[in-house]
Design a protein around this motif. Structure first.
Motif, PDB file in Angstrom:
ATOM      1  N   ILE A  72      -5.943   0.120   0.680  1.00 44.79           N
ATOM      2  CA  ILE A  72      -4.521   0.384   0.465  1.00 44.79           C
ATOM      3  C   ILE A  72      -4.012  -0.412  -0.737  1.00 44.79           C
ATOM      4  CG2 ILE A  72      -2.208   0.046   1.444  1.00 44.79           C
ATOM      5  CD1 ILE A  72      -3.433   0.608   4.206  1.00 44.79           C
ATOM      6  N   LYS A  75      -5.845   0.925  -4.069  1.00 44.02           N
ATOM      7  CA  LYS A  75      -5.553   2.316  -4.426  1.00 44.02           C
ATOM      8  C   LYS A  75      -4.081   2.532  -4.694  1.00 44.02           C
ATOM      9  CE  LYS A  75      -6.323   6.787  -4.812  1.00 44.02           C
ATOM     10  NZ  LYS A  75      -6.976   7.346  -6.008  1.00 44.02           N
ATOM     11  N   SER A  76      -3.214   1.990  -3.827  1.00 43.07           N
ATOM     12  CA  SER A  76      -1.757   2.140  -3.883  1.00 43.07           C
ATOM     13  C   SER A  76      -1.336   3.503  -3.335  1.00 43.07           C
ATOM     14  CB  SER A  76      -1.225   1.969  -5.303  1.00 43.07           C
ATOM     15  OG  SER A  76       0.192   1.940  -5.308  1.00 43.07           O
ATOM     16  N   PHE A  77      -0.467   3.487  -2.347  1.00 43.39           N
ATOM     17  CA  PHE A  77      -0.015   4.707  -1.690  1.00 43.39           C
ATOM     18  C   PHE A  77       1.500   4.702  -1.533  1.00 43.39           C
ATOM     19  CE2 PHE A  77      -4.345   3.982  -0.213  1.00 43.39           C
ATOM     20  CZ  PHE A  77      -4.909   5.240  -0.272  1.00 43.39           C
ATOM     21  N   ARG A  83       6.422   2.035  -2.151  1.00 43.94           N
ATOM     22  CA  ARG A  83       5.068   1.992  -2.679  1.00 43.94           C
ATOM     23  C   ARG A  83       4.344   0.808  -2.077  1.00 43.94           C
ATOM     24  NH1 ARG A  83       2.233   6.128  -4.680  1.00 43.94           N
ATOM     25  NH2 ARG A  83       0.587   5.467  -6.120  1.00 43.94           N
TER      26      ARG A  83
END
Length: 442
Positions: A72, A75-77, A83
């Motif tokens: 998480i 990658k960044s979601f 965010r």
């Protein structure tokens, strides 16, 4: 993200090495952080009075949660307003900042009180992540350079402890331990400097494997623990029951989360320097938010709060690998390891002097990156005071933590870490000491 001056990375943040290289480098990330990954769940299990089976589960749960949250963070979601993750190569894991309050909470509410308290406290960190951006104006180069240097310097005691064989061990500081650490140190240094483009980034992993193999005939590796470990274990949600959500269980963890916010900002700034990337305030805030979000979901899997590990920041400049694809692979490797306890145990029995030889180089590289950052600062009287005070107090607290142990309330928690103590001092002095025209004064 904006690129800054290059210092010779083999793989940048957005680069994607071939699958074989990605797996090897991802495994390297996991090995260098493994001691920190398993140490806290072992301590928490001891506090809770767990037997062998529950302790093994806590270790596997910590690996599972660390793997998920590392993916998480790297990658960044999520949408812009929520965010989660800085999108930087990061390894996440359980943090020592929560061990002290855990002892009191577990004593009052058991392991379910610990999980419930950390989940409620994680909501505080998520809220604080929205205030990171306005706070970033208080982090000029003189502050960030001091924090980066301090991060490497304070971790050096950890590396030296590993090199000696582990604090408290019967043979701590034995010539054999020091010899192994020196041998691994030299192997990694030589491979990193003289190795090819494919070999150099994996220098730490290769050095650790060579050191591990050398330790086997010396009788320093106990494979009996591997034999007794399970082959496969399914993850379980709320294995110990539903967490107990009481404010009295959350309050002791407040200082730990405040420390985590401060340290994560410092780690993110360090990652920006060593990956040659200029991070926006929004990215740093998203990184802090990933800490809070990860700490909230980790207890679902049976693990404690997650935090951004600083060890990885030292690995990047040393191996010249900044690919977040590699960090994501590291997350998947931790998830797989959590399912196969034998494999995780095989790594966990690695002799500490092997990690010590690698740690000295990694953490020293972080300190050097901070010095490089400070070299661009105008060392006038004001900035000299800020740097000297931050390093002096930060290192002082790291060397003699008992000095601040009796501070009242939340102050004890905030100054319990050398990194957070030095950062707080640098921030305050940066506000209090105003810039002045020294030529006019002369």
């Amino acid at each position: 993200m904006e690129k800054i001056k290059s210092t010779g990375l083999v793989y940048g943040v957005e680069d994607k090495p071939d699958l074989g290289t990605t797996v090897v480098l991802g495994f390297q990330n996991v090995i260098t952080a493994f001691g920190g990954l398993v140490a806290v769940p072992l301590i928490i299990s001891g506090i809770a009075g767990f037997g062998v089976a529950d302790t093994a589960y806590m270790v596997s749960a910590a690996l599972l949660a660390s793997g998920v949250v590392s993916i998480i963070q790297s990658k960044s979601f999520g949408p812009k307003w929520f965010r989660v993750g800085a999108g930087m190569p990061t390894i996440m894991g359980t943090d020592f900042a929560f061990v002290a309050p855990a002892a009191s909470v577990i004593g009052a509410g058991g392991i379910l009180g610990y999980f419930g308290g950390t989940m409620l406290g994680a909501l505080l960190e998520i809220v604080l992540s929205y205030f990171v951006k306005p706070l970033m104006k208080f982090f000029p180069p003189v502050v960030t350079g001091s924090v980066i240097s301090l991060m490497g310097m304070t971790l050096m005691s950890v590396a030296m402890g590993w090199a000696g064989g582990g604090f408290g061990s019967e043979n701590f500081g034995a010539p054999l331990n020091i010899g192994i650490a020196v041998f691994v140190f030299l192997v990694i240094a030589l491979l990193n400097h003289y190795g090819s483009r494919r070999i150099a980034p994996a220098a730490v992993l290769i050095g650790a494997i060579i050191g591990y193999v050398v330790c086997i005939p010396l009788g320093l590796v106990d494979f009996s623990q591997v034999a007794s470990a399970e082959w496969f274990a399914f993850p379980q949600l709320f294995k110990f029951g539903v967490p107990s959500f009481k404010l009295e269980y959350a309050l002791p963890f407040v200082s730990g989360y405040l420390v985590t916010v401060i340290e994560t900002v410092g780690v993110m700034q360090t990652l920006g320097v060593v990956t040659e990337t200029k991070l926006s305030d929004e990215r740093i805030a998203a990184g802090v938010r990933a800490d809070g979000f990860g700490s909230f979901i980790a207890p679902f899997m049976g693990s404690g709060p997650a935090a951004t590990f600083s060890q990885n920041a030292g690995l990047i400049p040393l191996t010249r690998n900044a690919s977040r694809t590699v960090a994501i692979m590291g997350g998947f490797i931790m998830i797989v390891m959590s399912l196969f306890p034998k494999f995780a145990t095989l790594i966990s029995i690695m002799p500490l002097p092997v990690l010590g030889g690698a740690g000295i180089l990694m953490f020293g590289t972080v300190a050097a990156a901070g010095v490089q950052s400070l070299s661009r600062v105008d060392f006038n009287n004001r900035n000299m005071i800020i740097v000297a005070s931050a390093l002096g107090i930060g290192l002082g607290v790291s060397f003699v933590p008992d000095t601040v142990a009796q501070l009242p309330g939340i102050l004890s928690g905030l100054f319990s870490s050398g990194i957070s103590a030095g950062t707080i001092v640098a921030l305050l002095l940066n506000i209090i000491l105003k810039e002045k025209d020294e030529t006019a004064a002369a």
